[in-house]
Motif scaffolding. Structure first.
Motif, PDB file in Angstrom:
ATOM      1  N   ALA A  68       0.834  -1.199   0.000  1.00  0.00           N
ATOM      2  CA  ALA A  68       0.000   0.000   0.000  1.00  0.00           C
ATOM      3  C   ALA A  68       0.870   1.251   0.000  1.00  0.00           C
ATOM      4  CB  ALA A  68      -0.922  -0.004   1.226  1.00  0.00           C
ATOM      5  N   GLU A  69       1.945   1.214   0.764  1.00  0.00           N
ATOM      6  CA  GLU A  69       2.842   2.366   0.843  1.00  0.00           C
ATOM      7  C   GLU A  69       3.481   2.653  -0.516  1.00  0.00           C
ATOM      8  OE1 GLU A  69       6.793   3.489   3.366  1.00  0.00           O
ATOM      9  OE2 GLU A  69       5.168   2.468   4.422  1.00  0.00           O
ATOM     10  N   GLN A  70       3.909   1.620  -1.221  1.00  0.00           N
ATOM     11  CA  GLN A  70       4.525   1.808  -2.542  1.00  0.00           C
ATOM     12  C   GLN A  70       3.512   2.355  -3.546  1.00  0.00           C
ATOM     13  OE1 GLN A  70       5.843  -2.233  -3.072  1.00  0.00           O
ATOM     14  NE2 GLN A  70       7.969  -1.748  -2.535  1.00  0.00           N
ATOM     15  N   LEU A  71       2.280   1.840  -3.499  1.00  0.00           N
ATOM     16  CA  LEU A  71       1.244   2.319  -4.416  1.00  0.00           C
ATOM     17  C   LEU A  71       0.940   3.794  -4.187  1.00  0.00           C
ATOM     18  CD1 LEU A  71      -1.226  -0.713  -4.253  1.00  0.00           C
ATOM     19  CD2 LEU A  71       0.110   0.003  -6.224  1.00  0.00           C
ATOM     20  N   VAL A  72       0.742   4.160  -2.939  1.00  0.00           N
ATOM     21  CA  VAL A  72       0.395   5.548  -2.619  1.00  0.00           C
ATOM     22  C   VAL A  72       1.576   6.474  -2.919  1.00  0.00           C
ATOM     23  CG1 VAL A  72      -0.244   7.135  -0.761  1.00  0.00           C
ATOM     24  CG2 VAL A  72      -1.360   4.911  -0.936  1.00  0.00           C
ATOM     25  N   ASP A  73       2.777   6.065  -2.534  1.00  0.00           N
ATOM     26  CA  ASP A  73       3.955   6.907  -2.798  1.00  0.00           C
ATOM     27  C   ASP A  73       4.175   7.122  -4.291  1.00  0.00           C
ATOM     28  OD1 ASP A  73       4.425   7.223  -0.107  1.00  0.00           O
ATOM     29  OD2 ASP A  73       5.997   5.683   0.002  1.00  0.00           O
ATOM     30  N   GLY A  74       3.813   6.142  -5.107  1.00  0.00           N
ATOM     31  CA  GLY A  74       3.953   6.281  -6.549  1.00  0.00           C
ATOM     32  C   GLY A  74       2.958   7.266  -7.149  1.00  0.00           C
ATOM     33  N   GLU A  75       1.786   7.373  -6.564  1.00  0.00           N
ATOM     34  CA  GLU A  75       0.738   8.256  -7.095  1.00  0.00           C
ATOM     35  C   GLU A  75       0.729   9.646  -6.463  1.00  0.00           C
ATOM     36  OE1 GLU A  75      -1.446   7.643  -9.631  1.00  0.00           O
ATOM     37  OE2 GLU A  75      -0.254   5.841  -9.937  1.00  0.00           O
ATOM     38  N   MET A  76       1.328   9.801  -5.299  1.00  0.00           N
ATOM     39  CA  MET A  76       1.245  11.078  -4.579  1.00  0.00           C
ATOM     40  C   MET A  76       1.791  12.280  -5.356  1.00  0.00           C
ATOM     41  SD  MET A  76      -0.575  11.125  -1.963  1.00  0.00           S
ATOM     42  CE  MET A  76      -0.192  12.752  -1.364  1.00  0.00           C
ATOM     43  N   PRO A  77       2.905  12.176  -6.077  1.00  0.00           N
ATOM     44  CA  PRO A  77       3.367  13.362  -6.817  1.00  0.00           C
ATOM     45  C   PRO A  77       2.336  13.870  -7.825  1.00  0.00           C
ATOM     46  CG  PRO A  77       5.111  11.724  -6.716  1.00  0.00           C
ATOM     47  CD  PRO A  77       3.883  11.088  -6.156  1.00  0.00           C
ATOM     48  N   LYS A  78       1.660  12.967  -8.526  1.00  0.00           N
ATOM     49  CA  LYS A  78       0.637  13.362  -9.494  1.00  0.00           C
ATOM     50  C   LYS A  78      -0.559  13.991  -8.787  1.00  0.00           C
ATOM     51  CE  LYS A  78       1.822   9.553 -12.581  1.00  0.00           C
ATOM     52  NZ  LYS A  78       1.358   8.261 -13.098  1.00  0.00           N
ATOM     53  N   ILE A  79      -0.977  13.373  -7.690  1.00  0.00           N
ATOM     54  CA  ILE A  79      -2.124  13.894  -6.937  1.00  0.00           C
ATOM     55  C   ILE A  79      -1.792  15.267  -6.363  1.00  0.00           C
ATOM     56  CG2 ILE A  79      -3.578  13.522  -4.906  1.00  0.00           C
ATOM     57  CD1 ILE A  79      -3.276  10.489  -5.416  1.00  0.00           C
ATOM     58  N   THR A  80      -0.587  15.408  -5.829  1.00  0.00           N
ATOM     59  CA  THR A  80      -0.168  16.688  -5.257  1.00  0.00           C
ATOM     60  C   THR A  80      -0.164  17.773  -6.325  1.00  0.00           C
ATOM     61  OG1 THR A  80       1.208  15.523  -3.649  1.00  0.00           O
ATOM     62  CG2 THR A  80       1.693  17.845  -4.004  1.00  0.00           C
ATOM     63  N   GLU A  81       0.317  17.437  -7.499  1.00  0.00           N
ATOM     64  CA  GLU A  81       0.349  18.417  -8.594  1.00  0.00           C
ATOM     65  C   GLU A  81      -1.065  18.769  -9.044  1.00  0.00           C
ATOM     66  OE1 GLU A  81       1.907  18.789 -13.206  1.00  0.00           O
ATOM     67  OE2 GLU A  81       2.567  17.094 -11.991  1.00  0.00           O
ATOM     68  N   ALA A  82      -1.927  17.766  -9.161  1.00  0.00           N
ATOM     69  CA  ALA A  82      -3.286  18.002  -9.639  1.00  0.00           C
ATOM     70  C   ALA A  82      -4.103  18.822  -8.659  1.00  0.00           C
ATOM     71  CB  ALA A  82      -3.978  16.670  -9.915  1.00  0.00           C
ATOM     72  N   LEU A  83      -3.908  18.606  -7.365  1.00  0.00           N
ATOM     73  CA  LEU A  83      -4.711  19.297  -6.352  1.00  0.00           C
ATOM     74  C   LEU A  83      -4.007  20.506  -5.742  1.00  0.00           C
ATOM     75  CD1 LEU A  83      -6.146  16.199  -4.433  1.00  0.00           C
ATOM     76  CD2 LEU A  83      -7.203  17.507  -6.273  1.00  0.00           C
ATOM     77  N   ALA A  84      -2.748  20.717  -6.080  1.00  0.00           N
ATOM     78  CA  ALA A  84      -1.941  21.816  -5.528  1.00  0.00           C
ATOM     79  C   ALA A  84      -1.967  21.778  -4.000  1.00  0.00           C
ATOM     80  CB  ALA A  84      -2.432  23.161  -6.065  1.00  0.00           C
ATOM     81  N   LEU A  85      -1.524  20.658  -3.450  1.00  0.00           N
ATOM     82  CA  LEU A  85      -1.529  20.458  -1.998  1.00  0.00           C
ATOM     83  C   LEU A  85      -0.269  21.031  -1.370  1.00  0.00           C
ATOM     84  CD1 LEU A  85      -2.627  16.698  -1.886  1.00  0.00           C
ATOM     85  CD2 LEU A  85      -4.070  18.686  -1.507  1.00  0.00           C
ATOM     86  N   ASN A  86      -0.423  21.564  -0.128  1.00  0.00           N
ATOM     87  CA  ASN A  86       0.777  21.960   0.609  1.00  0.00           C
ATOM     88  C   ASN A  86       1.297  20.738   1.366  1.00  0.00           C
ATOM     89  OD1 ASN A  86      -0.654  21.672   3.049  1.00  0.00           O
ATOM     90  ND2 ASN A  86      -1.295  23.813   3.059  1.00  0.00           N
ATOM     91  N   ASP A  87       2.393  20.910   2.094  1.00  0.00           N
ATOM     92  CA  ASP A  87       3.029  19.757   2.751  1.00  0.00           C
ATOM     93  C   ASP A  87       2.118  19.090   3.775  1.00  0.00           C
ATOM     94  OD1 ASP A  87       5.299  20.068   1.245  1.00  0.00           O
ATOM     95  OD2 ASP A  87       6.383  21.230   2.778  1.00  0.00           O
ATOM     96  N   PHE A  88       1.384  19.884   4.557  1.00  0.00           N
ATOM     97  CA  PHE A  88       0.508  19.324   5.581  1.00  0.00           C
ATOM     98  C   PHE A  88      -0.619  18.525   4.931  1.00  0.00           C
ATOM     99  CE2 PHE A  88      -3.371  19.654   8.165  1.00  0.00           C
ATOM    100  CZ  PHE A  88      -2.945  18.952   9.273  1.00  0.00           C
ATOM    101  N   GLU A  89      -1.257  19.111   3.916  1.00  0.00           N
ATOM    102  CA  GLU A  89      -2.355  18.421   3.236  1.00  0.00           C
ATOM    103  C   GLU A  89      -1.856  17.149   2.550  1.00  0.00           C
ATOM    104  OE1 GLU A  89      -4.824  22.501   2.124  1.00  0.00           O
ATOM    105  OE2 GLU A  89      -3.370  21.651   0.714  1.00  0.00           O
ATOM    106  N   GLN A  90      -0.665  17.224   2.013  1.00  0.00           N
ATOM    107  CA  GLN A  90      -0.073  16.051   1.356  1.00  0.00           C
ATOM    108  C   GLN A  90       0.160  14.937   2.375  1.00  0.00           C
ATOM    109  OE1 GLN A  90       3.544  16.957  -0.704  1.00  0.00           O
ATOM    110  NE2 GLN A  90       3.886  14.857  -1.355  1.00  0.00           N
ATOM    111  N   ALA A  91       0.650  15.284   3.559  1.00  0.00           N
ATOM    112  CA  ALA A  91       0.910  14.284   4.595  1.00  0.00           C
ATOM    113  C   ALA A  91      -0.392  13.644   5.080  1.00  0.00           C
ATOM    114  CB  ALA A  91       1.651  14.921   5.764  1.00  0.00           C
ATOM    115  N   VAL A  92      -1.430  14.467   5.261  1.00  0.00           N
ATOM    116  CA  VAL A  92      -2.723  13.944   5.714  1.00  0.00           C
ATOM    117  C   VAL A  92      -3.288  12.982   4.669  1.00  0.00           C
ATOM    118  CG1 VAL A  92      -5.132  14.573   6.164  1.00  0.00           C
ATOM    119  CG2 VAL A  92      -3.290  15.903   7.193  1.00  0.00           C
ATOM    120  N   LEU A  93      -3.319  13.429   3.413  1.00  0.00           N
ATOM    121  CA  LEU A  93      -3.873  12.610   2.345  1.00  0.00           C
ATOM    122  C   LEU A  93      -3.090  11.306   2.192  1.00  0.00           C
ATOM    123  CD1 LEU A  93      -5.967  12.451   0.050  1.00  0.00           C
ATOM    124  CD2 LEU A  93      -4.275  13.512  -1.435  1.00  0.00           C
ATOM    125  N   SER A  94      -1.775  11.399   2.249  1.00  0.00           N
ATOM    126  CA  SER A  94      -0.928  10.221   2.090  1.00  0.00           C
ATOM    127  C   SER A  94      -1.193   9.199   3.192  1.00  0.00           C
ATOM    128  CB  SER A  94       0.542  10.636   2.086  1.00  0.00           C
ATOM    129  OG  SER A  94       1.371   9.518   2.023  1.00  0.00           O
TER     130      SER A  94
END
Length: 172
Positions: A68-94
């Motif tokens: 699960a960690e590998q799957l989410v870590d692989g998709e997080m950069p795209k999701i972060t770019e698409a949603l324009a997340l800050n570091d806190f929001e990125q950590a919560v979502l991840s």
């Protein structure tokens, strides 16, 4: 008679030198057809030799499924770019995604009947949505829900179009 013996000794010496000399030439220049390893005639002993013994082929191992960690870590950069997340929001979502993706993986391993599986997945999705609503700002949560519906690539394209439209409007 001495002459015949001398003559035989010279013949022997010449024959011996020819034998040694020819073996030197043979060793230095290969088989003599072209020299320096250039074989002018078909198969002259050079090149890859095939064995008549069949070789056992190794069975390829199936790639291990990603965690699960590998799957989410692989998709997080795209999701972060698409949603324009800050570091806190990125950590919560991840962290929320890792938790619930792991639950989905575990549910698949159980191989439940289809109706039970869909019920379990709905329950997991409901809990994930509640946790994301609590952890993310409302507009980011709604953007994430839209991202799940449309997919990451479509959302990125929409964001690019919006930026282009803003640039055009600001120029005019």
């Amino acid at each position: 008679m001495k002459k015949a013996i001398k003559f035989s000794g010279i013949k022997f010496f010449i024959l011996l030198s020819i034998l040694f000399g020819s073996s030197e030439i043979y060793a230095q220049y290969g088989y003599g057809s072209g020299g320096y390893g250039y074989g002018g005639r078909g198969n002259n002993g050079y090149g890859r030799q095939r064995s008549s013994i069949p070789q056992a082929q190794e069975t390829q191992k199936e790639p291990e499924p990603k965690t699960a960690e590998q799957l989410v870590d692989g998709e997080m950069p795209k999701i972060t770019e698409a949603l324009a997340l800050n570091d806190f929001e990125q950590a919560v979502l991840s962290s929320v995604l890792k938790k619930y993706v792991q639950e989905r993986i575990e549910a698949r391993i159980l191989k439940l009947p289809p109706e039970k599986m869909s019920e379990v997945f709905e329950n997991i999705t409901k809990r994930q949505d509640e946790e994301l609503k609590a952890g993310l700002p409302l507009e980011k949560y709604e953007a994430f829900v839209a991202l799940q519906k449309d997919g990451v690539s479509k959302t990125l394209k929409k964001n690019k179009k919006k930026k282009k439209d803003k640039r055009k409007k600001s120029k005019n």
